[in-house]
Design an enzyme around this catalytic site. Structure first.
Site, PDB file in Angstrom:
ATOM      1  N   LYS A  49     -17.891  -9.843  -4.640  1.00 14.41           N
ATOM      2  CA  LYS A  49     -17.133  -8.871  -3.849  1.00 14.41           C
ATOM      3  C   LYS A  49     -18.044  -7.936  -3.045  1.00 14.41           C
ATOM      4  O   LYS A  49     -19.237  -7.822  -3.293  1.00 14.41           O
ATOM      5  CB  LYS A  49     -16.160  -8.099  -4.740  1.00 14.41           C
ATOM      6  N   ARG A  72     -12.786 -13.219 -13.858  1.00 16.07           N
ATOM      7  CA  ARG A  72     -12.372 -14.184 -12.834  1.00 16.07           C
ATOM      8  C   ARG A  72     -13.547 -14.399 -11.886  1.00 16.07           C
ATOM      9  O   ARG A  72     -13.982 -13.461 -11.218  1.00 16.07           O
ATOM     10  CB  ARG A  72     -11.142 -13.639 -12.087  1.00 16.07           C
TER      11      ARG A  72
END
Length: 262
Positions: free
Chosen positions: A210, A244
């Site tokens: 991210k 995840r």
């Protein structure tokens, strides 16, 4: 390992990290099967991108993308645990009927409240995530008075709504939504305070590749594995249930060594 690894299968043309790579059904099935070989405990299959600025996808398009992939993976690996990454109750319902057992909703049931009832009726686990705004607008100007109190308060309220809809408490999983309407400092504060969530519910943490990792390291999306792995000790220490990730094999190897040393 006590921490479960959820592998990401994006059947989309525009996801932030691997958009378009697995839009082809056979490519997505092969990718999912490889992630299972690499050690994934769960596969999270999604047909609509939730990257910043993403456009919405019609229900029919989303179904056409994800159902053949779920079917194809379960045909080869009937033991696979499948999560459907969707905000739409009908997509969730059809995926659960095919054999998925987890619903992962980035809107926490706010886009389509019936998704909670669908999850309850199928006895499915339900991931409720915090997001400020929508994928299209969430990163324009995120702001909070107290990000930890606001995000955790929202998630507690959504968890209660899920229980009221019939979802068993042990089937509720909360996700602080790292990168979904948050600045760097918001993301770091949420990760540092995860144990406050895990005291009451299962918690899912999604930080793989991210942008906050890019902000800290200066690395582009495909060079953020080391930064992603650096978050795993915090996940273990905070009693997170699921991480995840895109890079399943590396995550599994890291956790094996880290937990042996711990």
């Amino acid at each position: 390992m006590t921490l479960k690894v959820m592998g990401i299968v994006n059947v989309t043309p525009d996801s932030f990290s691997d958009g378009g790579k697995f839009l082809d059904v056979n490519a997505a099935i092969s990718h999912g099967l490889q992630l299972l070989e690499d050690g994934a405990d769960i596969l999270d299959i999604g047909g609509e991108s939730t990257r910043p600025g993403a456009q919405s996808v019609s229900e029919s398009d989303e179904l056409a993308r994800v159902l053949p992939v779920i079917e194809g993976i379960l045909k080869k690996r009937p033991d696979a645990i499948i999560s459907i990454d969707t905000t739409k109750s009908e997509v969730a319902a059809q995926a659960l009927e095919l054999g998925a057992s987890i619903v992962n909703d980035v809107s926490a049931g706010t886009f389509d409240p019936r998704i909670m009832e669908v999850s309850a009726n199928h006895g499915a686990e339900l991931v409720l995530m915090h997001m400020q705004g929508t994928p299209r607008t969430m990163q324009k100007s995120p702001s909070y008075e107290d990000v930890v109190e606001e995000v955790f308060g929202f998630l507690s309220a959504r968890a209660q709504a899920a229980e009221d809809a019939g979802v068993r408490r042990e089937n509720i999983i909360l996700d602080p939504g790292i990168g979904f309407g948050k600045k760097l400092e918001h993301n770091l504060l949420l990760i540092k305070n995860l144990s406050r969530l895990s005291d009451r519910y299962q918690v899912l943490l999604g930080v793989s590749r991210k942008s906050f990792i890019g902000e800290l390291t200066g690395q582009k999306v495909d060079k953020r594995l080391a930064g992603t792995l650096a978050t795993l000790p915090f996940a273990v220490g905070s009693r997170v249930s699921i991480v995840r990730v895109h890079d399943v094999r590396e995550t599994v190897d890291f956790l094996k060594v880290f937990e042996a040393l711990s």
